[in-house]
Design a protein around this motif. Sequence first.
Motif, PDB file in Angstrom:
ATOM      1  N   MET A  93     -17.058  -4.804   1.091  1.00 17.17           N
ATOM      2  CA  MET A  93     -15.924  -4.058   1.624  1.00 17.17           C
ATOM      3  C   MET A  93     -15.011  -5.017   2.374  1.00 17.17           C
ATOM      4  N   ILE A  94     -13.749  -4.849   2.179  1.00 17.36           N
ATOM      5  CA  ILE A  94     -12.762  -5.652   2.884  1.00 17.36           C
ATOM      6  C   ILE A  94     -12.677  -5.156   4.326  1.00 17.36           C
ATOM      7  N   THR A  95     -12.823  -6.080   5.262  1.00 16.30           N
ATOM      8  CA  THR A  95     -12.702  -5.713   6.668  1.00 16.30           C
ATOM      9  C   THR A  95     -11.536  -6.497   7.255  1.00 16.30           C
ATOM     10  N   GLY A  96     -10.995  -5.982   8.300  1.00 11.15           N
ATOM     11  CA  GLY A  96      -9.875  -6.657   8.936  1.00 11.15           C
ATOM     12  C   GLY A  96      -8.556  -6.277   8.285  1.00 11.15           C
ATOM     13  N   PRO A  97      -7.490  -6.615   8.953  1.00 10.64           N
ATOM     14  CA  PRO A  97      -6.169  -6.240   8.448  1.00 10.64           C
ATOM     15  C   PRO A  97      -5.742  -7.106   7.266  1.00 10.64           C
ATOM     16  N   LEU A  98      -4.972  -6.505   6.370  1.00 10.36           N
ATOM     17  CA  LEU A  98      -4.448  -7.197   5.197  1.00 10.36           C
ATOM     18  C   LEU A  98      -3.024  -7.674   5.474  1.00 10.36           C
ATOM     19  N   PRO A  99      -2.699  -8.892   5.075  1.00  4.85           N
ATOM     20  CA  PRO A  99      -1.317  -9.354   5.230  1.00  4.85           C
ATOM     21  C   PRO A  99      -0.383  -8.566   4.304  1.00  4.85           C
ATOM     22  N   LYS A 135      10.370  -4.854   0.566  1.00  9.74           N
ATOM     23  CA  LYS A 135      10.223  -3.480   0.075  1.00  9.74           C
ATOM     24  C   LYS A 135       8.977  -2.815   0.660  1.00  9.74           C
ATOM     25  N   VAL A 136       7.954  -3.607   0.963  1.00  6.42           N
ATOM     26  CA  VAL A 136       6.763  -3.049   1.606  1.00  6.42           C
ATOM     27  C   VAL A 136       7.124  -2.580   3.017  1.00  6.42           C
ATOM     28  N   VAL A 137       7.961  -3.339   3.701  1.00  5.56           N
ATOM     29  CA  VAL A 137       8.431  -2.912   5.025  1.00  5.56           C
ATOM     30  C   VAL A 137       9.202  -1.595   4.887  1.00  5.56           C
ATOM     31  N   ASP A 138      10.009  -1.465   3.834  1.00  4.86           N
ATOM     32  CA  ASP A 138      10.712  -0.204   3.591  1.00  4.86           C
ATOM     33  C   ASP A 138       9.719   0.941   3.378  1.00  4.86           C
ATOM     34  N   LEU A 139       8.628   0.675   2.643  1.00  6.60           N
ATOM     35  CA  LEU A 139       7.620   1.716   2.436  1.00  6.60           C
ATOM     36  C   LEU A 139       6.975   2.126   3.757  1.00  6.60           C
ATOM     37  N   ILE A 140       6.804   1.183   4.648  1.00  4.90           N
ATOM     38  CA  ILE A 140       6.246   1.485   5.977  1.00  4.90           C
ATOM     39  C   ILE A 140       7.221   2.375   6.735  1.00  4.90           C
ATOM     40  N   ASP A 141       8.494   1.991   6.721  1.00  4.52           N
ATOM     41  CA  ASP A 141       9.508   2.723   7.484  1.00  4.52           C
ATOM     42  C   ASP A 141       9.854   4.073   6.875  1.00  4.52           C
ATOM     43  N   GLN A 142       9.917   4.154   5.556  1.00  4.72           N
ATOM     44  CA  GLN A 142      10.457   5.351   4.905  1.00  4.72           C
ATOM     45  C   GLN A 142       9.406   6.258   4.272  1.00  4.72           C
ATOM     46  N   ASP A 143       8.311   5.672   3.776  1.00  2.00           N
ATOM     47  CA  ASP A 143       7.336   6.473   3.034  1.00  2.00           C
ATOM     48  C   ASP A 143       5.999   6.631   3.746  1.00  2.00           C
ATOM     49  N   GLY A 144       5.910   6.134   4.967  1.00  2.00           N
ATOM     50  CA  GLY A 144       4.696   6.352   5.740  1.00  2.00           C
ATOM     51  C   GLY A 144       3.519   5.462   5.396  1.00  2.00           C
ATOM     52  N   LEU A 145       3.759   4.340   4.714  1.00  2.00           N
ATOM     53  CA  LEU A 145       2.668   3.397   4.483  1.00  2.00           C
ATOM     54  C   LEU A 145       2.136   2.968   5.847  1.00  2.00           C
ATOM     55  N   PRO A 146       0.849   3.208   6.119  1.00  2.00           N
ATOM     56  CA  PRO A 146       0.323   2.935   7.458  1.00  2.00           C
ATOM     57  C   PRO A 146       0.181   1.446   7.735  1.00  2.00           C
ATOM     58  N   ALA A 147       0.760   0.993   8.822  1.00  2.00           N
ATOM     59  CA  ALA A 147       0.687  -0.412   9.221  1.00  2.00           C
ATOM     60  C   ALA A 147       0.483  -0.486  10.722  1.00  2.00           C
ATOM     61  N   TYR A 203      -4.466  -1.947   7.098  1.00  2.00           N
ATOM     62  CA  TYR A 203      -5.916  -1.838   6.963  1.00  2.00           C
ATOM     63  C   TYR A 203      -6.289  -1.134   5.661  1.00  2.00           C
ATOM     64  N   PHE A 204      -7.468  -1.463   5.162  1.00  2.00           N
ATOM     65  CA  PHE A 204      -7.947  -1.001   3.861  1.00  2.00           C
ATOM     66  C   PHE A 204      -8.008   0.527   3.749  1.00  2.00           C
TER      67      PHE A 204
END
Length: 100
Positions: free
Chosen positions: A1-7, A21-33, A47-48
């Motif tokens: 299992m992957i542990t720790g935060p993913l870049p 675009k990943v930052v946009d997904l965080i801001d607009q689509d709720g990708l948890p960061a 996180y995984f």
Amino acid sequence: MITGPLPLRVVAEFLGKPEGKVVDLIDQDGLPAVSINADSRPVLKIYFSPLLRWLNRSARNEPMTEDQLEAELKRCMAAVAERDRAKADRAKRRREKTAA
């Protein structure tokens, strides 16, 4: 299992999108960061488990399993590491070439 935060770079590789675009997904689509304090500035990491839940909420077909996501993320980590090595090798050769 992957542990720790993913870049973000690894998640961007997995999603097939540029890092911005990943930052946009965080801001607009709720990708948890999460924001982690680094040496010079805060850095966003993912996180995984929250990533898996986010992916499966938006899945159109079968939800992704932990094993599937882990295998894909490991493949992406290897691809990002290989690109970093190649970039470092090119920079080293340029430095050696200019020094000679």
